[in-house]
Each structure stands twice: as structure tokens, then as C-alpha cells.
Design a protein around this motif. Structure first.
Motif, PDB file in Angstrom:
ATOM      1  N   ARG A 253       1.083  -1.379   0.096  1.00 36.40           N
ATOM      2  CA  ARG A 253       0.385   0.119  -0.155  1.00 36.40           C
ATOM      3  C   ARG A 253       1.098   0.934  -0.307  1.00 36.40           C
ATOM      4  O   ARG A 253       2.049   1.055   0.092  1.00 36.40           O
ATOM      5  CB  ARG A 253      -0.856   0.251   1.223  1.00 36.40           C
ATOM      6  CG  ARG A 253      -1.867  -0.902   1.248  1.00 36.40           C
ATOM      7  CD  ARG A 253      -2.712  -1.430   2.520  1.00 36.40           C
ATOM      8  NE  ARG A 253      -3.470  -2.882   2.510  1.00 36.40           N
ATOM      9  CZ  ARG A 253      -4.280  -2.255   3.412  1.00 36.40           C
ATOM     10  NH1 ARG A 253      -4.636  -1.877   4.894  1.00 36.40           N
ATOM     11  NH2 ARG A 253      -4.482  -3.743   3.515  1.00 36.40           N
ATOM     12  N   THR A 254       0.051   2.906   0.104  1.00 36.85           N
ATOM     13  CA  THR A 254       1.528   3.323  -0.172  1.00 36.85           C
ATOM     14  C   THR A 254       0.877   4.463   1.594  1.00 36.85           C
ATOM     15  O   THR A 254      -0.484   4.057   1.856  1.00 36.85           O
ATOM     16  CB  THR A 254       0.429   4.319  -1.175  1.00 36.85           C
ATOM     17  OG1 THR A 254      -0.974   4.886  -0.501  1.00 36.85           O
ATOM     18  CG2 THR A 254       0.987   4.143  -3.254  1.00 36.85           C
ATOM     19  N   GLY A 255       1.395   5.366   1.621  1.00 38.12           N
ATOM     20  CA  GLY A 255       1.184   6.240   2.940  1.00 38.12           C
ATOM     21  C   GLY A 255       0.112   6.549   2.997  1.00 38.12           C
ATOM     22  O   GLY A 255      -0.883   7.361   3.604  1.00 38.12           O
ATOM     23  N   ALA A 256      -0.486   7.232   1.449  1.00 40.77           N
ATOM     24  CA  ALA A 256      -1.737   7.522   1.386  1.00 40.77           C
ATOM     25  C   ALA A 256      -2.652   6.806   2.034  1.00 40.77           C
ATOM     26  O   ALA A 256      -4.044   6.943   2.035  1.00 40.77           O
ATOM     27  CB  ALA A 256      -2.281   8.044   0.011  1.00 40.77           C
ATOM     28  N   ASP A 257      -2.635   5.619   1.918  1.00 40.22           N
ATOM     29  CA  ASP A 257      -4.059   4.877   2.142  1.00 40.22           C
ATOM     30  C   ASP A 257      -4.207   4.619   3.574  1.00 40.22           C
ATOM     31  O   ASP A 257      -4.659   4.552   4.446  1.00 40.22           O
ATOM     32  CB  ASP A 257      -3.268   3.643   2.071  1.00 40.22           C
ATOM     33  CG  ASP A 257      -3.395   2.603   0.342  1.00 40.22           C
ATOM     34  OD1 ASP A 257      -4.087   3.673  -0.675  1.00 40.22           O
ATOM     35  OD2 ASP A 257      -2.756   2.172  -0.218  1.00 40.22           O
ATOM     36  N   PHE A 258      -2.995   5.228   4.020  1.00 39.14           N
ATOM     37  CA  PHE A 258      -3.585   5.724   6.166  1.00 39.14           C
ATOM     38  C   PHE A 258      -3.712   6.912   6.544  1.00 39.14           C
ATOM     39  O   PHE A 258      -3.515   7.289   7.476  1.00 39.14           O
ATOM     40  CB  PHE A 258      -2.382   5.523   6.717  1.00 39.14           C
ATOM     41  CG  PHE A 258      -1.878   4.253   5.839  1.00 39.14           C
ATOM     42  CD1 PHE A 258      -2.396   2.633   7.377  1.00 39.14           C
ATOM     43  CD2 PHE A 258      -1.022   3.112   4.948  1.00 39.14           C
ATOM     44  CE1 PHE A 258      -1.837   1.089   7.009  1.00 39.14           C
ATOM     45  CE2 PHE A 258      -0.989   1.844   4.871  1.00 39.14           C
ATOM     46  CZ  PHE A 258      -0.731   0.573   6.096  1.00 39.14           C
ATOM     47  N   ALA A 259      -4.007   7.883   5.557  1.00 44.75           N
ATOM     48  CA  ALA A 259      -4.611   9.472   5.213  1.00 44.75           C
ATOM     49  C   ALA A 259      -5.036   9.552   6.674  1.00 44.75           C
ATOM     50  O   ALA A 259      -5.424  10.194   7.247  1.00 44.75           O
ATOM     51  CB  ALA A 259      -4.722   9.322   4.221  1.00 44.75           C
TER      52      ALA A 259
END
Length: 308
Positions: free
Chosen positions: A163-169
Motif C-alpha cells: 500500500r502507499t502512505g496515502a492509504d493511511f491518511a
């Protein structure tokens, strides 16, 4: 021509631009922008007593110092002094003036031991030693040309997803917990305690250099297991400031998997240079970075001074 030292004024664009320019010229492998400097000062913790200084000559910023207390260490009385001078404006006394001003500031706030990163070049090392600092551990800066070949993307192990960090926003706390665990295992001569989630959000997650889209996270057993945290300068330069794996998932190649994913996406986004840094004692991470094709481009030595 007289050199003077004063506080950086973040509201004055020429100040932050001059500071960023000197840092880039003296340390081109470290990402910094005028906006990131202003942000760092605006969001510094009061207990850090953070004080960026500039040395000025004829209205031009020719030297910089980042100065403060290591507020997130369990050991009291630690301070840091990182001084950089424009390579074309050395031997004017700017460095010494910055060091003296920084030491006075820190001593007045209870610092008893000061740490300074110094580029591993004869003139810089001699300067530090003349001012009473002694050498300690060292660290490498590494650079990778993103216009060249990268190792191919590898198939994901069973039960692992990227996943990307953006998925944990919506909830970055799992990344904070992973960052805290991995950072506490980093080789260092300073012990840190990363327990303040709100401070991490301000200093890391919302930092204008941070790129959640290029940060890659390997998720296993439903939780972030490894990650490679990315920053960019808004131009063509990209850097990974932390790559690591939670203790329970080490030995499975997950950090390499996450970093490779981040590098490929950075190249696809148009970035042409990748930078990172490693303690010289961190053999496993140095080996991983060399596998990617990174080359050591500079070394810094940590110098220490005990204040009487």
C-alpha cells in the motif's frame, strides 16, 4: 566586509531562500526547501528551543546553523549544532561565529553535551577539533540515478500486500507505531523515545517534504510490517528518510520489497535522483541500498563536545 550572525526570520523570504541555498550548496544530498525550513520553525516543540541562525555578509546569507535541544531523548542536557557555510564563502569567520552563538544559546538552556554532524573532509574535521569537538560515529549519504535501471519488481509473498502512505491518511497511527519501533533500533549515539503521536504528525506526516503517495508500506497479517518513507523537494529529487521492518517480520525481505516499490513509483512520477543515508555501522541496510545501485556520495562524522 563584516560577517554578522542573527536569527533566521521565517517571514522574510530572502532569509529562508538564502538558508536553503547554502544548505543545498554545502550538503546537496539532503533535501531541504524554503517552505520546509519555515514549517520546521513554525512547528518546533517549545522544549526543543530550536533556533536556526544565519551568518550574513553584505546582505547575503553565507552560513547557517540549526541549533536545539534533543528533547525526545531520555538523557537530559543533549543539544545539537549543525553548521554549514557557503563553499565559496569560507575562511571569513562565519563558521566560528555560528558555533559560538549556538553554544551560548544551548548552554543557557541547560545543555551539557553537544552533537554536530561534520562532513568528512580535512578542513571541516580540523575546524570541529579546533572548537573542542571529538569524533564519534559516522554516516554515509548515498545517491541513486533514477534514470538508470532498477531491480525488477518482485512478486509479493503470500499474505503480503503493498500500500502507499496515502492509504493511511484517515488514520496514520499504524505508520507512527512502525516508525517508532524501527527508529528505536537505528544505530545512534543518542537514545530517542518516539512516543508522542501528535508531535510525529506535525514533524513527519504533515511536513511539506513528506510524500505519502511515494511512501510504500508492506502489510502482513493485517498490519504494516515494513515501509520506506519518502520525501521530495518538489522538483526532481526524491529521498527515503526511513526504511525498516517491525521486529516480528524481519528476515523476510519486506523492507527491500517496499523500497523497490517506492523507487519504481518515484521514477514513474518523473524523479531523476534518489538519496538516502545510513549509519556506517548499519551493514544490512547499506547492503540493501548497494543492491539497488546506490553509491556513497559523501560521509559525515558525528562530533561531540562536553560543556564544562
Amino acid at each position: 566586509m563584516t560577517v554578522t550572525v542573527r536569527d533566521l526570520v521565517p517571514e522574510v523570504r530572502a532569509d529562508v531562500e538564502g538558508f536553503a541555498r547554502v544548505r543545498h550548496l554545502a550538503l546537496p544530498f539532503f533535501l531541504v526547501t524554503p517552505d520546509s525550513l519555515a514549517y520546521d520553525l513554525a512547528h518546533a516543540r517549545p522544549e526543543a528551543h530550536y533556533r536556526p541562525l544565519v551568518a550574513e555578509e553584505d546582505g547575503e546569507v553565507i552560513g547557517t546553523a540549526q541549533v536545539g535541544l534533543v528533547h525526545d531523548s531520555p538523557e537530559p542536557g543533549l543539544g545539537y549544532v549543525n553548521v554549514y557555510v557557503h563553499p565559496g564563502r569560507t575562511r571569513r569567520g562565519a563558521g566560528s561565529l555560528l558555533v559560538h552563538a549556538a553554544e551560548r544559546h544551548l548552554a543557557d538552556r541547560g545543555a551539557t553535551k553537544l552533537f554536530a554532524w561534520v562532513l568528512d573532509e580535512p578542513g571541516n574535521l580540523a575546524f570541529a577539533e579546533r572548537h573542542g569537538y571529538r569524533g564519534s560515529r559516522s554516516a554515509h549519504f548515498l545517491r541513486l540515478d533514477l534514470t538508470g535501471d532498477l531491480p525488477p519488481l518482485q512478486p509479493l509473498p503470500p499474505g503480503v500486500e503493498l500500500r502507499t502512505g496515502a492509504d493511511f491518511a484517515a488514520d496514520p497511527r499504524p505508520l507512527f507505531e512502525l516508525d517508532s519501533e524501527t527508529m528505536s533500533d537505528e544505530p545512534s549515539d543518542i537514545a530517542y523515545e518516539f512516543t508522542d503521536y501528535e508531535a510525529w504528525l506535525a514533524e513527519t506526516w504533515y511536513n511539506p517534504l513528506f510524500s505519502p503517495e511515494l511512501t510504500s508500506v508492506a502489510v502482513a497479517d493485517g498490519r504494516p510490517a515494513a515501509f520506506s518513507m519518502a520525501r521530495t523537494d518538489g522538483g526532481t529529487r526524491y529521498g527515503t528518510v526511513m526504511t525498516g521492518t517491525a521486529r516480528a517480520f524481519r528476515g523476510r525481505g519486506l523492507a527491500k520489497l517496499a523500497k523497490n516499490d517506492s523507487l519504481h513509483r518515484a521514477r514513474a512520477a518523473g524523479f531523476t535522483e534518489a538519496f538516502t543515508g545510513n549509519d556506517t555501522g548499519n551493514g544490512p541496510m547499506i547492503a540493501i541500498n548497494k543492491w539497488f545501485g546506490y553509491e556513497i556520495c559523501a560521509t559525515e562524522v558525528r562530533y561531540v563536545r562536553e560543556l564544562g
